[in-house]
Design a protein around this motif. Sequence first.
Motif, PDB file in Angstrom:
ATOM      1  N   HIS A   5       8.524   6.767 -13.315  1.00  0.00           N
ATOM      2  CA  HIS A   5       7.645   7.393 -12.331  1.00  0.00           C
ATOM      3  C   HIS A   5       7.391   8.844 -12.736  1.00  0.00           C
ATOM      4  CE1 HIS A   5      11.682   8.280 -10.589  1.00  0.00           C
ATOM      5  NE2 HIS A   5      11.123   9.433 -10.335  1.00  0.00           N
ATOM      6  N   TRP A   9       1.188  -1.996  -5.164  1.00  0.00           N
ATOM      7  CA  TRP A   9       1.164  -2.093  -6.623  1.00  0.00           C
ATOM      8  C   TRP A   9      -0.169  -2.719  -7.024  1.00  0.00           C
ATOM      9  CZ3 TRP A   9       4.290   0.025 -10.061  1.00  0.00           C
ATOM     10  CH2 TRP A   9       5.589   0.374  -9.675  1.00  0.00           C
ATOM     11  N   VAL A  43       2.959   7.004  -4.245  1.00  0.00           N
ATOM     12  CA  VAL A  43       3.878   7.136  -3.118  1.00  0.00           C
ATOM     13  C   VAL A  43       3.904   8.610  -2.715  1.00  0.00           C
ATOM     14  CG1 VAL A  43       6.266   6.875  -2.332  1.00  0.00           C
ATOM     15  CG2 VAL A  43       5.311   5.228  -3.962  1.00  0.00           C
ATOM     16  N   ARG A  83       4.286  10.915  -5.936  1.00  0.00           N
ATOM     17  CA  ARG A  83       5.014  10.244  -7.027  1.00  0.00           C
ATOM     18  C   ARG A  83       4.184   9.046  -7.461  1.00  0.00           C
ATOM     19  NH1 ARG A  83       9.154   9.068  -4.289  1.00  0.00           N
ATOM     20  NH2 ARG A  83       8.902   6.841  -3.984  1.00  0.00           N
ATOM     21  N   ARG A 119       1.629   2.503  -8.581  1.00  0.00           N
ATOM     22  CA  ARG A 119       1.702   2.595  -7.123  1.00  0.00           C
ATOM     23  C   ARG A 119       1.929   4.053  -6.748  1.00  0.00           C
ATOM     24  NH1 ARG A 119       6.384  -0.016  -3.371  1.00  0.00           N
ATOM     25  NH2 ARG A 119       7.645   1.359  -4.675  1.00  0.00           N
ATOM     26  N   GLY A 125       3.374   7.623   2.558  1.00  0.00           N
ATOM     27  CA  GLY A 125       4.114   6.382   2.398  1.00  0.00           C
ATOM     28  C   GLY A 125       3.829   5.760   1.040  1.00  0.00           C
ATOM     29  N   GLU A 126       4.066   4.448   0.974  1.00  0.00           N
ATOM     30  CA  GLU A 126       3.864   3.706  -0.273  1.00  0.00           C
ATOM     31  C   GLU A 126       2.539   2.961  -0.231  1.00  0.00           C
ATOM     32  OE1 GLU A 126       7.186   1.045  -0.432  1.00  0.00           O
ATOM     33  OE2 GLU A 126       8.553   2.609  -1.120  1.00  0.00           O
ATOM     34  N   ASP A 145       6.047  10.871   0.076  1.00  0.00           N
ATOM     35  CA  ASP A 145       7.069  10.918   1.113  1.00  0.00           C
ATOM     36  C   ASP A 145       6.603  11.736   2.311  1.00  0.00           C
ATOM     37  OD1 ASP A 145       8.783   9.348  -0.458  1.00  0.00           O
ATOM     38  OD2 ASP A 145       9.580  11.125  -1.464  1.00  0.00           O
ATOM     39  N   GLU A 173       4.295   5.770  -9.357  1.00  0.00           N
ATOM     40  CA  GLU A 173       5.276   4.842  -9.885  1.00  0.00           C
ATOM     41  C   GLU A 173       4.616   3.883 -10.861  1.00  0.00           C
ATOM     42  OE1 GLU A 173       7.156   2.990  -6.501  1.00  0.00           O
ATOM     43  OE2 GLU A 173       8.420   4.753  -6.162  1.00  0.00           O
ATOM     44  N   TRP A 214      -4.859   6.555   2.892  1.00  0.00           N
ATOM     45  CA  TRP A 214      -5.201   5.503   1.932  1.00  0.00           C
ATOM     46  C   TRP A 214      -6.639   4.999   2.090  1.00  0.00           C
ATOM     47  CZ3 TRP A 214      -1.691   6.159  -1.474  1.00  0.00           C
ATOM     48  CH2 TRP A 214      -0.369   6.401  -1.104  1.00  0.00           C
TER      49      TRP A 214
END
Length: 119
Positions: free
Chosen positions: A66, A41, A86, A59, A84, A37-38, A88, A61, A17
């Motif tokens: 999404h 928003w 994401v 992904r 947002r 990870g996430e 995994d 979102e 990030w």
Amino acid sequence: MDRVNLREKFALFADHWSPRIVGALNGQHVKLAKFLGEFVWHHHEHEDELFLVVSGRLRMEFRDRHVWLAEGEFLIVPRGVEHRPVADEEAHVLLFEPASTVNTGNIQDDRTVSELERI
């Protein structure tokens, strides 16, 4: 006018990030980032963003849906649209956006990167 090798550039950093600038043209930055990870928003008032997945899967979102992006696919998020990212598992992502774009958009938190490193 130097050639840029994305694999070599991605090998220069490990954190997630925290985008790095690898090119600039016409007031736009080409950035590389690793996602895991996430994220937060957020939205961007004045900038559209292009997300191109170089490796892995991501992904994106939105509040109402999404969108999955696989390696070699990209998505443009228009200005003003809350989103947002994401991942995994770790994803390597190329971003193309105006130089004024802050990674967390309208949100200021511990993931905000004000000064981007050039690699």
